[in-house]
Design a protein around this motif. Structure first.
Motif, mmCIF file in Angstrom:
data_model
loop_
_atom_site.group_PDB
_atom_site.id
_atom_site.type_symbol
_atom_site.label_atom_id
_atom_site.label_comp_id
_atom_site.label_asym_id
_atom_site.label_seq_id
_atom_site.Cartn_x
_atom_site.Cartn_y
_atom_site.Cartn_z
ATOM 1 N N LEU A 122 0.811 -1.209 0.000
ATOM 2 C CA LEU A 122 0.000 0.000 0.000
ATOM 3 C C LEU A 122 0.849 1.265 0.000
ATOM 4 N N ASN A 123 1.926 1.243 0.760
ATOM 5 C CA ASN A 123 2.724 2.457 0.913
ATOM 6 C C ASN A 123 4.164 2.280 0.467
ATOM 7 N N GLY A 124 4.468 1.169 -0.202
ATOM 8 C CA GLY A 124 5.824 0.944 -0.663
ATOM 9 C C GLY A 124 6.809 0.987 0.484
ATOM 10 N N ARG A 125 7.907 1.689 0.276
ATOM 11 C CA ARG A 125 8.902 1.803 1.332
ATOM 12 C C ARG A 125 8.752 3.107 2.102
ATOM 13 N N ALA A 126 7.585 3.726 1.999
ATOM 14 C CA ALA A 126 7.385 4.990 2.718
ATOM 15 C C ALA A 126 7.469 4.728 4.216
ATOM 16 N N SER A 127 8.339 5.412 4.885
ATOM 17 C CA SER A 127 8.489 5.292 6.326
ATOM 18 C C SER A 127 8.205 6.642 6.957
ATOM 19 N N THR A 128 7.067 6.733 7.617
ATOM 20 C CA THR A 128 6.715 7.988 8.256
ATOM 21 C C THR A 128 7.729 8.341 9.328
ATOM 22 N N ALA A 129 8.227 7.322 10.040
ATOM 23 C CA ALA A 129 9.215 7.576 11.094
ATOM 24 C C ALA A 129 10.497 8.160 10.509
ATOM 25 N N ASN A 130 10.989 7.560 9.422
ATOM 26 C CA ASN A 130 12.214 8.065 8.808
ATOM 27 C C ASN A 130 12.008 9.427 8.160
ATOM 28 N N SER A 131 10.771 9.694 7.729
ATOM 29 C CA SER A 131 10.471 10.975 7.078
ATOM 30 C C SER A 131 10.025 12.038 8.073
ATOM 31 N N TRP A 132 10.013 11.698 9.348
ATOM 32 C CA TRP A 132 9.486 12.604 10.354
ATOM 33 C C TRP A 132 10.158 13.981 10.353
ATOM 34 N N PRO A 133 11.492 14.078 10.189
ATOM 35 C CA PRO A 133 12.109 15.411 10.202
ATOM 36 C C PRO A 133 11.529 16.377 9.181
ATOM 37 N N GLU A 134 11.091 15.877 8.023
ATOM 38 C CA GLU A 134 10.520 16.761 7.011
ATOM 39 C C GLU A 134 9.008 16.892 7.154
ATOM 40 N N LEU A 135 8.386 16.011 7.943
ATOM 41 C CA LEU A 135 6.936 16.057 8.123
ATOM 42 C C LEU A 135 6.521 16.896 9.323
ATOM 43 N N ARG A 136 7.335 16.893 10.370
ATOM 44 C CA ARG A 136 6.922 17.465 11.654
ATOM 45 C C ARG A 136 6.671 18.975 11.612
ATOM 46 N N SER A 137 7.253 19.670 10.622
ATOM 47 C CA SER A 137 7.066 21.121 10.529
ATOM 48 C C SER A 137 5.882 21.508 9.647
ATOM 49 N N LEU A 138 5.239 20.532 9.000
ATOM 50 C CA LEU A 138 4.115 20.828 8.118
ATOM 51 C C LEU A 138 2.872 21.166 8.935
ATOM 52 N N ALA A 139 2.165 22.203 8.527
ATOM 53 C CA ALA A 139 0.977 22.639 9.262
ATOM 54 C C ALA A 139 -0.072 21.537 9.326
ATOM 55 N N LEU A 140 -0.252 20.788 8.225
ATOM 56 C CA LEU A 140 -1.273 19.736 8.203
ATOM 57 C C LEU A 140 -0.919 18.602 9.165
ATOM 58 N N VAL A 141 0.358 18.310 9.344
ATOM 59 C CA VAL A 141 0.780 17.275 10.296
ATOM 60 C C VAL A 141 0.584 17.775 11.722
ATOM 61 N N GLN A 142 0.927 19.030 11.967
ATOM 62 C CA GLN A 142 0.758 19.590 13.298
ATOM 63 C C GLN A 142 -0.713 19.643 13.683
ATOM 64 N N ALA A 143 -1.572 19.974 12.727
ATOM 65 C CA ALA A 143 -3.012 20.010 13.001
ATOM 66 C C ALA A 143 -3.538 18.603 13.289
ATOM 67 N N SER A 144 -3.059 17.639 12.531
ATOM 68 C CA SER A 144 -3.470 16.252 12.739
ATOM 69 C C SER A 144 -3.024 15.764 14.114
ATOM 70 N N TYR A 145 -1.817 16.137 14.502
ATOM 71 C CA TYR A 145 -1.316 15.724 15.813
ATOM 72 C C TYR A 145 -2.114 16.377 16.932
ATOM 73 N N ALA A 146 -2.438 17.666 16.780
ATOM 74 C CA ALA A 146 -3.214 18.367 17.803
ATOM 75 C C ALA A 146 -4.580 17.710 17.989
ATOM 76 N N ALA A 147 -5.223 17.326 16.884
ATOM 77 C CA ALA A 147 -6.529 16.670 16.965
ATOM 78 C C ALA A 147 -6.400 15.295 17.615
ATOM 79 N N TRP A 148 -5.335 14.569 17.268
ATOM 80 C CA TRP A 148 -5.101 13.232 17.852
ATOM 81 C C TRP A 148 -4.879 13.331 19.347
ATOM 82 N N LEU A 149 -4.037 14.292 19.772
ATOM 83 C CA LEU A 149 -3.738 14.445 21.190
ATOM 84 C C LEU A 149 -4.977 14.870 21.966
ATOM 85 N N ALA A 150 -5.778 15.770 21.386
ATOM 86 C CA ALA A 150 -7.007 16.220 22.053
ATOM 87 C C ALA A 150 -7.984 15.054 22.236
ATOM 88 N N LYS A 151 -8.080 14.194 21.228
ATOM 89 C CA LYS A 151 -8.983 13.038 21.313
ATOM 90 C C LYS A 151 -8.508 12.067 22.397
#
Length: 781
Positions: free
Chosen positions: A424-453
């Motif tokens: 489904l996701n090939g070799r995509a590793s969210t953990a390995n890609s975290w340094p480039e993902l963590r600053s994205l507004a959409l990722v931060q919003a998703s995390y805020a919603a997850w933590l609030a839930k």
């Protein structure tokens, strides 16, 4: 008495490059790798720090997926003085560095490292750290001290974290042996201990220096210095010399691929044809089962084809299929094929017709010859779990892939029974890609919603530990906050997986879908100047002594809901133990009852021959969980199955597996034996024996004998010219004949042999009278 040295790694330069936009990733968020720019060996009598001049710089991916490289490796190779200079290129940033390591005249070593950055085009924040890496097998039980506080490096138990926030003086003590090593800094520096006993390195890693990147001005110079000493006596410095693969100790190998059909080295005769003959696969009790043959319990030994490899010409396709099938593999894993299919696409989704035709034809040939296929269903994109637009694009690619009708077979990919699975996701590793993902507004919003839930259900969830949404841009998948970030990633991945599977269900796809992936990279040396080369993970150490396949390393963990792990393992040249690691992987994976493993499609003799034997073990043997026997102290490994046996012995050691035994007098040797007539090894009338020494490329130059850094690529393959006396228990030992066999399976010379006490004996000699000999065919009347 042999003088034994314990190797440690002290990183003279350890960079973390970041800017406000997150273009450069911090090193602690990069894939595991060694960040040493010099190696230091701690001697048993504490008389020397032995730095080796193969200076390797940190390999840090930047936003474009490139890695920093050393522009002038000659500055390091064979250095005979205490100063090393280099230039580090990271994207548009250039750093000039100098390392000095010299005696102070009073029995200690002065180490000084300075870096000057030229940042005309981009402002970056920089952290410079030093690193000491200690192999856990050798250093467990030692005591480390930081400014008067003492802690033990545990021999077993849960992973630990460093307890000292900062230290001016660091000491490593071996109480029973009265060995002491001291690192003293001019002023207190931050200190962190990383317990990496579950990683391939199996080590304790101490990092000295600030983890927080500090902005630098153009032309600014940063320094980190220390004094290395030992109370036991004065210490000295020694530099290694380059080591070249050349001379009479090596015999050239004329390796021909693929093996001749019908020869002893043609394992395709055991492959069931065509692929998918029993219908689509289904999952029963966590394992694959066939739709139309419930008794079949299929396994898959696959070779990996990347990008252009999956789009050969008609002539190349015929040879490629032969290489795969005659090596005994019954599956291939396609990666990066969308890069070729979508080349030149105006809408980013429509395939190139010519490329699609080549892929269709290749797959149809594979299916006919009994080779199943696994492929990514869409291009890799780590944003898919967070970005609705990215998921929409993924859906379009999935629809295009699964709805495509093979022009040769006339079947949709979605209906193809020879498709083992789609990833489904090939070799995509969210953990390995975290340094480039963590600053994205959409990722931060998703995390805020997850933590609030989470906190709505449990108000105390992660309080004081989990990063708050406003601090997510500085978070890591490691450290104290790492488990909370990983929990967020796991939940988003699972949520995305459910949505992706729903798409496949809408398309009526019959192929199995998986998003589970596990990789084991035990790579060769770092290559100077290679931007995309994988970093070294094992420093070419004996994998038995390293405990590379131990259960505690976290490999072979099977998800009960998945029929297999997407288990990919890479042991490429010039790793001297790649044939041994290949066999150890196959035996362990089969013993753990995995349904599939994947290996690179190698073209060198050691990997190709080992792959053929490994495929037979994994696909055609009943392997108990304890089949692999290891002697970590001596570095010996062996296994004995009904139709296959083998053993590895370092130089000077004796090893055996079942009816096989030998002594590796002249050099490390891996010996494998396979019955070709479905009878046990000891009574088979036709056997194939592989005698595998170290195989390298002639003219290759390494920075030192340990071969951790490749300075110059070699040319043609050559093998260490060793001779090993083989003993094989056989019920017709006195009437057996032994033939040397060329790498394409052709019989060459009759080899002198004898029989004694029911054992067939002969000398396996790499340097033959006509050509290099790695294979032997044993025939009994």
């Amino acid at each position: 008495m042999k003088r034994k040295f314990v190797r440690a790694f002290f990183a003279l330069a350890f960079f973390a490059l970041e800017n406000a936009g997150g273009l450069f990733a911090a090193a602690e968020d990069a894939p595991p790798h060694r960040d040493a720019t010099a190696e230091i060996t701690l001697s048993p009598d504490a008389s020397a720090w032995w730095p080796v001049s193969n200076a390797r710089l940190s390999l840090l991916p930047d936003g474009a997926g490139r890695r920093p490289v050393v522009s002038d490796p000659k500055a390091f190779a064979g250095a005979a003085h205490g100063d090393l200079a280099y230039e580090l290129v990271a994207g548009e940033t250039v750093a000039e560095g100098r390392v000095s390591l010299k005696g102070d005249g009073h029995g200690a070593l002065l180490w000084d490292h300075s870096v000057q950055f030229d940042q005309k085009n981009r402002k970056n924040a920089v952290a410079i750290r030093a690193q000491l890496e200690l192999p856990a097998r050798a250093f467990a039980g030692a005591v480390w001290e930081a400014d008067g506080k003492a802690f033990e490096l545990p021999k077993s138990g849960e992973r630990i974290r460093g307890r000292a926030d900062s230290a001016k003086t660091f000491a490593l003590r071996f109480p029973a042996e009265k060995r002491v090593y001291v690192i003293a800094f001019p002023e207190a520096v931050p200190l962190e201990l990383r317990d990496e006993r579950v990683s391939l390195g199996g080590s304790f890693r101490f990092c000295f220096g600030s983890r927080k990147p500090i902005p630098v001005k153009p032309g600014e110079i940063r320094k980190l210095s220390a004094v290395l000493s030992s109370p036991a006596g004065p210490v000295s410095v020694a530099y290694a010399r380059p080591w070249t693969v050349d001379g009479e100790d090596w015999a050239d190998v004329a390796f021909k691929l693929p093996p001749k059909p019908g020869s002893a080295f043609d394992f395709s005769v055991e492959t069931e044809k065509p692929a998918g003959k029993w219908g689509n696969l289904k999952v029963v009790d966590g394992h694959f089962a066939c739709e139309r043959k419930a008794s079949a319990k299929p396994r898959f030994y696959g070779l990996i084809l990347s990008r252009e490899q999956a789009f050969p010409t008609d002539k190349e396709a015929k040879e490629l299929v032969s290489r795969v099938t005659r090596r005994g593999a019954n599956a291939v894993r396609l990666t990066g094929v969308h890069d070729v299919l979508l080349a030149g696409s105006r809408d980013g989704v429509t395939w190139d017709k010519r490329a699609a035709g080549k892929l269709d034809a290749l797959l149809a040939t594979f299916f006919r010859e009994g080779v199943h296929v696994v492929s990514d269903v869409a291009p890799v994109n780590p944003r898919v779990p967070f970005d609705p637009a990215a998921f929409s694009v993924w859906r379009k690619h999935a629809e295009a892939f699964l709805s495509h009708r093979n022009r040769t077979t006339s079947r949709r990919y979605a209906d193809e029974p020879a498709f083992v699975a789609v990833s489904l996701n090939g070799r995509a590793s969210t953990a390995n890609s975290w340094p480039e993902l963590r600053s994205l507004a959409l990722v931060q919003a998703s995390y805020a919603a997850w933590l609030a839930k989470k906190r709505a259900a449990d108000p105390g969830f992660g309080k004081g530990e989990a990063p708050e949404p406003e601090a997510l841009a500085n978070s890591s998948v490691h450290g104290a906050q790492g488990k909370w970030v990983q929990a967020f990633i796991a939940d988003k991945t699972e949520e995305t997986s459910r949505r992706q599977r729903a798409v496949l269900e809408e398309l009526g796809a019959k192929v199995h879908a998986t998003d589970r992936s596990q990789t084991m990279w035990m790579d060769g040396p770092v290559r100077f100047g290679a931007r995309h080369a994988l970093p070294a993970a094992t420093a070419n150490a004996n994998p038995v002594q390293e405990g590379a396949f131990a259960d505690g390393r976290g490999f072979f963990r099977k998800d009960p809901d998945e029929p297999w792990l997407m288990f990919e393992a890479s042991f490429p040249e010039p790793n001297p133990h790649r044939a041994l690691e290949c066999m150890m992987l196959a035996v362990r994976a089969a013993g753990k009852n995995l349904d599939g493993i994947w290996r690179p499609l190698a073209s060198d003799p050691a990997a190709a021959i080992a792959d053929a034997f490994a495929s037979r073990v994994f696909l055609a043997e009943n392997v108990p969980s304890d089949a692999l026997r290891e002697n970590a102290e001596k570095g010996i490994a062996s296994f004995a199955l009904e139709r296959t046996c083998g053993a590895f012995a370092p130089r000077g050691e004796t090893a055996g597996g079942g009816p096989l035994s030998f002594t590796a007098k002249a050099g490390d040797a891996l010996v494998l034996v396979r019955s070709l007539d479905k009878k046990p090894v000891s009574s088979s009338r036709r056997l194939l024996l592989a005698h595998l020494p170290d195989v390298q490329r002639r003219g290759a130059v390494f920075s030192d004998f340990a071969r951790t850094t490749l300075v110059k690529e070699g040319t043609a393959f050559c093998a260490r010219a060793i001779e090993t006396e083989i003993a094989l228990a056989h019920d017709r030992a006195s009437s057996c004949k032994v033939w040397s066999v060329a790498q394409d399976g052709t019989r060459m010379n009759l080899v002198a042999s004898s029989a004694e006490n029911g054992k067939l004996r002969f000398k396996a000699t790499v340097r033959g009278s006509r050509t290099t000999q790695l294979l032997y065919e044993i025939v009994a009347p």
